[in-house]
Scaffold this active site. Structure first.
Site, mmCIF file in Angstrom:
data_model
loop_
_atom_site.group_PDB
_atom_site.id
_atom_site.type_symbol
_atom_site.label_atom_id
_atom_site.label_comp_id
_atom_site.label_asym_id
_atom_site.label_seq_id
_atom_site.Cartn_x
_atom_site.Cartn_y
_atom_site.Cartn_z
ATOM 1 N N SER A 145 58.130 0.474 3.678
ATOM 2 C CA SER A 145 59.075 -0.392 4.356
ATOM 3 C C SER A 145 60.438 0.312 4.438
ATOM 4 O O SER A 145 60.521 1.420 4.944
ATOM 5 C CB SER A 145 59.160 -1.740 3.628
ATOM 6 O OG SER A 145 59.813 -2.700 4.410
ATOM 7 N N ARG A 166 65.714 -15.187 1.963
ATOM 8 C CA ARG A 166 64.548 -14.620 1.289
ATOM 9 C C ARG A 166 63.257 -15.267 1.782
ATOM 10 O O ARG A 166 62.250 -14.580 1.990
ATOM 11 C CB ARG A 166 64.694 -14.819 -0.218
ATOM 12 C CG ARG A 166 63.471 -14.468 -1.050
ATOM 13 C CD ARG A 166 63.090 -13.014 -0.908
ATOM 14 N NE ARG A 166 62.037 -12.649 -1.835
ATOM 15 C CZ ARG A 166 61.393 -11.491 -1.820
ATOM 16 N NH1 ARG A 166 61.712 -10.579 -0.927
ATOM 17 N NH2 ARG A 166 60.453 -11.237 -2.699
ATOM 18 N N ASP A 174 49.736 -5.784 9.344
ATOM 19 C CA ASP A 174 51.199 -5.706 9.209
ATOM 20 C C ASP A 174 51.821 -5.936 10.578
ATOM 21 O O ASP A 174 51.735 -5.084 11.466
ATOM 22 C CB ASP A 174 51.580 -4.342 8.650
ATOM 23 C CG ASP A 174 53.081 -4.199 8.378
ATOM 24 O OD1 ASP A 174 53.848 -5.099 8.770
ATOM 25 O OD2 ASP A 174 53.471 -3.183 7.779
ATOM 26 N N HIS A 202 52.277 -6.996 5.627
ATOM 27 C CA HIS A 202 53.185 -5.893 5.306
ATOM 28 C C HIS A 202 53.186 -5.575 3.815
ATOM 29 O O HIS A 202 53.330 -4.413 3.423
ATOM 30 C CB HIS A 202 54.594 -6.272 5.773
ATOM 31 C CG HIS A 202 55.624 -5.215 5.517
ATOM 32 N ND1 HIS A 202 55.566 -3.963 6.093
ATOM 33 C CD2 HIS A 202 56.739 -5.226 4.733
ATOM 34 C CE1 HIS A 202 56.606 -3.248 5.689
ATOM 35 N NE2 HIS A 202 57.331 -3.986 4.871
ATOM 36 N N ASP A 203 53.057 -6.581 2.988
ATOM 37 C CA ASP A 203 53.106 -6.382 1.535
ATOM 38 C C ASP A 203 51.850 -5.729 0.974
ATOM 39 O O ASP A 203 51.744 -5.574 -0.248
ATOM 40 C CB ASP A 203 53.321 -7.721 0.827
ATOM 41 C CG ASP A 203 54.790 -7.998 0.540
ATOM 42 O OD1 ASP A 203 55.636 -7.142 0.877
ATOM 43 O OD2 ASP A 203 55.092 -9.068 -0.020
#
Length: 384
Positions: A153, A223, A323, A356-357
């Site tokens: 990232s 967040r 992602d 994405h994680d």
């Protein structure tokens, strides 16, 4: 929402009194860079790996975090016998410039004032500035060449900047789930997050410390917004579906039916609340803006291949099928740019439904890719 400011703790760091010239033209001095190391630096000083953290990460890579008490964010990847093997490699992870875990950032006292924090007056920093600050630490450790730089990232942006700015210092580079520039969609997501912070009544023009306040609700929403982009629809469905639970807090203004909330809502609230206890709002603004301005081709007529012409760095690019924040299409743009520069590059797209994680989670194919690339590169570098 917890209004307690992030706890101040002492972080291992290096202090550079002369500081550094930022890309914006400002001379920032002194500069402090907080860091952690794992493993042992070889006698030849040839086995060093820099791991670059993502937006909300920090230097506590593979150990219990001193503030949250949680395991390190990449503890499953870094350690003895793990894909990034600390029995073989010396691993360094540094808190980025502008961060809030010990490196110089908006929460620090400005040297030209009466001890008050920089706040929103902290000069704008770029990904390149972050990398140049990291270079100060690497030089101080007496390391003239890095075996590898790895990160996902925003960490992947730093990897690319390392390879572009200091090509002779990087033998191998592994940019993960990243892009040669920040897309318009991602800039838009970041702007929504920033506006949530600005809209918090406790923002106070960015000088919230004067009121003993924290823009906790705005930072928590920022967040929550960002965290949604780190996941995939499949991951959210698998983990939460449409399940509901009792709302133990019955928060004022919360929309609920018969005192119940969806489990995914509860999860996001927890993510937001825990983030506020460890992160500074002005640092969040500083770092997201640095990501927005990242563009490898900006100084090269829009051509992201030109920074890598003549490079001898070995690259391995990694993307994940689900992602949607940094999709495979952007990784392919990067791969094509490196190919145009005649770089030594391999590209791996990993099948995953974790979004994405995925690079932070249990993905055996990813683990094998990291281990295999490092082993092959170490053989070529003749590292024992």
């Amino acid at each position: 929402m917890d209004q307690t400011p992030p706890t101040q703790i002492e972080h291992a760091h290096m202090l550079f009194p002369d500081g550094m010239q930022l890309e914006c033209g400002f001379r920032l001095a002194p500069v402090r860079v907080a860091y952690r190391t794992y493993g042992t630096l070889s006698a030849a000083r040839d086995n060093a790996i820099v791991v670059c953290h993502a937006l909300t990460g920090d230097q506590y890579l593979a150990e219990t975090h001193p503030l949250t008490g949680k395991p390190g964010w990449w503890g499953r990847m870094v350690g003895p016998g793990l894909p990034i093997d600390t029995d073989r490699f010396f691993v360094i992870c540094m808190n980025v410039l502008g961060g809030c875990m010990g490196s110089t950032g908006p929460r620090d006292a400005r040297p030209d004032g009466p001890g008050e924090p920089w706040g929103t007056d902290f000069p704008p920093v770029t990904i390149r500035d972050m990398v140049r600050a990291q270079r100060l630490v690497i030089d101080a450790l007496g390391i003239s060449r890095l075996f590898a730089v790895i990160g996902g990232s925003m960490g992947g942006m730093q990897v690319l900047e390392w390879a572009a700015t200091f090509p002779d210092m990087v033998f191998a580079a592994m940019p993960i789930a990243t892009s040669p520039f920040h897309s318009a969609q991602n800039i838009a997501f970041n702007e929504v997050s920033r506006q949530a912070i600005f809209a918090d009544p406790e923002w106070h023009g960015g000088r919230y410390w004067e009121q003993g306040a924290v823009p906790a609700r705005g930072l928590a929403v920022a967040r929550m917004m960002a965290h949604i982009t780190y996941l995939s629809e499949e991951a959210l469905t698998r983990k939460f579906g449409r399940r509901v639970r009792r709302d133990p807090y019955n928060q004022a203004g919360a929309l609920s039916l018969f005192g119940e909330i969806f489990e995914v809502e509860s999860y996001l609230r927890h993510q937001g609340s825990s983030f506020v206890r460890r992160f500074d709002a002005n640092s969040y603004l500083t770092i997201t803006r640095a990501m927005d301005y990242f563009d490898l081709g900006a100084d090269h007529d829009g051509d992201p291949s030109r920074p890598f012409h003549g490079t001898r760095t070995r690259f391995c690019l990694v993307s994940f099928t689900s992602d949607w924040l940094f999709p495979t299409s952007q990784a392919r743009l990067l791969a094509r740019a490196l190919n145009r520069a005649a770089a030594n590059v391999s590209f791996v797209e990993i099948e995953s439904d974790k979004g994405h994680d995925a690079f932070l989670l249990d993905e055996p194919d990813f683990d094998r890719t990291v281990r295999g690339f490092l082993s092959g590169a170490a053989e070529h570098a003749r590292i024992g």
